[in-house]
Design an enzyme around this catalytic site. Structure first.
Site, PDB file in Angstrom:
ATOM      1  N   ASP A 207       0.823  -1.213   0.000  1.00 47.61           N
ATOM      2  CA  ASP A 207       0.000   0.000   0.000  1.00 47.61           C
ATOM      3  C   ASP A 207       0.858   1.265   0.000  1.00 47.61           C
ATOM      4  OD1 ASP A 207       0.867  -0.663   2.607  1.00 47.61           O
ATOM      5  OD2 ASP A 207      -0.647   0.666   3.497  1.00 47.61           O
TER       6      ASP A 207
ATOM      7  N   GLU B  26       0.280  -1.232   5.704  1.00 47.64           N
ATOM      8  CA  GLU B  26       1.377  -0.702   6.555  1.00 47.64           C
ATOM      9  C   GLU B  26       1.119   0.757   6.893  1.00 47.64           C
ATOM     10  OE1 GLU B  26       3.802   1.731   5.906  1.00 47.64           O
ATOM     11  OE2 GLU B  26       4.798   1.327   7.814  1.00 47.64           O
TER      12      GLU B  26
HETATM   13  N1  LIG Z   1       5.083   4.074   8.058  1.00 41.90           N
HETATM   14  C1  LIG Z   1       4.043   4.703   8.821  1.00 41.90           C
HETATM   15  C2  LIG Z   1       3.525   3.706   9.833  1.00 41.90           C
HETATM   16  C3  LIG Z   1       2.434   4.267  10.672  1.00 41.90           C
HETATM   17  C4  LIG Z   1       1.119   4.130  10.292  1.00 41.90           C
HETATM   18  C5  LIG Z   1       0.089   4.610  11.063  1.00 41.90           C
HETATM   19  C6  LIG Z   1       0.372   5.249  12.263  1.00 41.90           C
HETATM   20  C7  LIG Z   1       1.710   5.417  12.655  1.00 41.90           C
HETATM   21  C8  LIG Z   1       2.734   4.933  11.852  1.00 41.90           C
HETATM   22  C9  LIG Z   1       4.598   5.947   9.545  1.00 41.90           C
HETATM   23  O1  LIG Z   1       5.679   5.889  10.035  1.00 41.90           O
HETATM   24  O2  LIG Z   1       3.934   6.960   9.609  1.00 41.90           O
HETATM   25  C1  LIG Z   2      11.230   5.014   4.543  1.00 42.36           C
HETATM   26  C2  LIG Z   2      10.651   4.872   5.869  1.00 42.36           C
HETATM   27  C3  LIG Z   2       9.156   4.882   5.819  1.00 42.36           C
HETATM   28  C4  LIG Z   2       8.566   4.683   7.164  1.00 42.36           C
HETATM   29  C5  LIG Z   2       7.397   3.802   7.113  1.00 42.36           C
HETATM   30  C6  LIG Z   2       6.343   4.313   6.175  1.00 42.36           C
HETATM   31  O1  LIG Z   2       5.971   5.509   6.195  1.00 42.36           O
HETATM   32  O2  LIG Z   2       5.913   3.541   5.325  1.00 42.36           O
HETATM   33 ZN   LIG Z   3       5.048   5.403   4.246  1.00 38.42          ZN
HETATM   34 ZN   LIG Z   4       6.636   2.395   3.920  1.00 35.31          ZN
END
Ligand SMILES: N[C@@H](Cc1ccccc1)C(=O)O
Ligand SMILES: CCCCCC(=O)O
Ligand SMILES: [Zn+2]
Ligand SMILES: [Zn+2]
Length: 512
Positions: free
Chosen positions: A134, A199
């Protein structure tokens, strides 16, 4: 008593001079004798017979992958049809993987993918390469240099949401496995490919289910690698060489909803204080009072020590003497958002909602604060600090979601898993330094903590300061050269993971 003044003064000056001389000697000796953590394995060359070129066919697969608008909006709210089309596209794009008797593919949690590639030596503990299907929603669509889901190639860059977060590693790892299997190579060590489908909203329906499935099977994983910090070029003050930052931990999260309720009513007869005004003052206090600097107490300190010997002299002196200069380095780090995030728990005001109509007094106001918690702090400490700073009983705090900072993975010269990662990185990025650090953002690995103690977050591409705003932002893109590095990085990691995980040198295990 005054007659003794010259004697006392002389003693104080002598004491001060002696202290200064001792400190200077210690600083100079440590600066000159600080250990180097760098190694130099054989470089992967584009002329190697097993080099994977970003040729037309592979680029076409990658640009097609970008075109699937697999957007995650809120927890449980995504784009299922796009995900199903993307999953089907993956199946069609890698025929060797999907027809190999070595490969078992499972759809988990309806849209996430878990591949198991059987190794020839069952005595070797499996490892996992993770990524996600995603992407985040588009922002500033009209300002993109190329349509955000086009995958258009312009001036050597592939444009699109997901090109650096994280379809590069999803497609890059699949290309590496397809390449290996199509050359008749069976890996010695079993490996998993784990691709979550949500994710960007916390992985609660994707990676979490993958983690649960593997836990139920009693699977133990030697090493997990997910998206993470990049090879930074110009990202670290005082270091001219690129620095491959391997995240051995990630910050925690606590998203706090602040709420104020007050009398509603007609806009013509407002009370002295409004819900909006009270809440605005509260969030202003949070913004004006950053959480305390934790610099020097966690992995960020090791990040500097691992590159100290490669720094210009002034920085080298600071980095090899953090025992003395930590407060000064913390001050330098606090000056920029991307370095401040390594020094403390960050406070981001990410939403403020209030009001229903121009002539109606807002009966309530809400705001959300996104804290990313330094590895050496706890969720409770962060909330306690917020309460103290706001200091207003009319402002209610509610935790929307939280995650403690992750455990810290082994690293250093005596960690076999960190070493194999370091050596692989230096094959692909021969002039880069490798250093441990921690993620200021979060990944699906939060759902894999009980599968392995060796979890690393690393993106095998070079990023410059101008690339950072592209994460979740405008004009996300990856260079063709970087995508080529991604594929070859995973290929060499798989080859290197076929060797037993051992340490070639002996030193002292690095405990943070
Ligand atoms: N990759 C995302 C993961 C995330 C999703 C939802 C809430 C918090 C973190 C971020 O760091 O923002
Ligand atoms: C490259 C790092 C990304 C952090 C996790 C995310 O936002 O998907
Ligand atoms: Zn991201
Ligand atoms: Zn990511």
């Amino acid at each position: 008593m005054w007659t003794n003044l010259p004697r006392v003064l002389t003693l104080v000056v002598r004491g001060f001079a002696l202290t200064l001389a001792v400190l200077t000697t210690v600083v100079v000796i440590r600066t000159l004798t600080f250990p180097s953590y760098q190694t130099s394995p054989p470089e992967c060359k584009t002329t190697d017979p097993d080099f994977i070129p970003a040729d037309e066919e592979r680029l076409a697969r990658f640009t097609s992958a970008i075109q699937f608008q697999t957007v995650s909006y809120e927890r449980g709210v995504g784009t299922p049809q796009e995900l199903l089309k993307f999953v089907r596209f993956i199946q069609e794009s890698f025929p060797t993987i999907h027809s190999s008797p070595l490969v078992r593919r499972e759809v988990v949690g309806n849209y996430s993918l878990l591949y198991r590639v059987e190794g020839s030596d069952g005595s070797l503990e499996p490892y996992m390469l993770a990524s996600h299907l995603d992407v985040v929603p588009i922002t500033q669509e009209a300002s993109w240099e190329a349509p955000p889901f086009s995958g258009q190639v312009r001036d050597g860059y592939i444009y699109g949401r997901g090109t650096i977060d994280a379809k590069h590693s999803l497609m890059g790892s699949l290309e590496a496995v397809e390449f290996l299997l199509s050359r008749g190579h069976q890996p010695k060590r079993t490996l998993y490919l784990a691709f979550g489908h949500d994710e960007e909203t916390g992985g609660h329906f994707g990676a979490k289910v993958i983690g649960d499935v593997l836990t139920e099977r009693g699977e133990k994983i030697a090493f997990i690698l997910d998206e993470g910090t990049p090879v930074g070029d110009g990202l670290m003050p005082g270091v001219s060489k690129p620095v491959a930052m391997v995240s051995v931990s990630e910050k925690g999260i606590v998203d706090v909803k602040l709420k104020v309720q007050a009398e509603g009513g007609h806009g013509s007869m407002p009370a002295r204080k409004s819900a909006i005004g009270i809440l605005a003052r509260a969030v202003q206090k949070l913004e004006d009072n950053p959480h305390p600097s934790m610099f020097g107490t966690g992995p960020e300190a090791r990040m500097l020590e691992y590159v100290a010997t490669e720094m210009t002299l002034p920085y080298r002196m600071l980095a090899s003497n953090l025992w003395l200069f930590s407060p000064l380095v913390a001050w330098v780090y606090a000056k920029k958002p991307q370095t401040n995030a390594f020094a403390r728990t960050t406070t981001a005001l990410t939403s403020f909602t209030a009001g229903v109509k121009d002539n109606v007094i807002a009966p309530e106001a809400e705001a959300v604060v996104d804290h990313r918690i330094h590895p050496m702090q706890t969720v409770e400490e962060v909330l306690e600090f917020d309460r103290k700073v706001i200091d207003d009983a009319r402002v209610m705090l509610e935790v929307k979601g939280s995650l403690p900072p992750s455990p810290v993975s082994p690293h250093g010269k005596d960690s076999p898993t960190y070493t194999v990662l370091q050596e692989t990185i230096q094959q692909i990025f021969p002039d880069a330094l490798v250093t441990p650090t921690f993620m200021v953002a979060n990944t699906d690995t939060r759902h894999y903590w009980n599968l392995s103690s060796a979890i690393y977050r690393f993106n095998p591409y070079v990023m410059t300061p101008s690339d950072l705003p592209r994460f979740h932002g405008l004009n996300e893109r990856i260079s063709v050269r970087n995508y080529e590095r991604v594929m070859n990085f995973y290929y060499h990691l798989i080859v290197n993971m076929d060797k037993p995980l051992e340490v070639k040198r002996h030193g002292h295990e690095d405990e943070l």
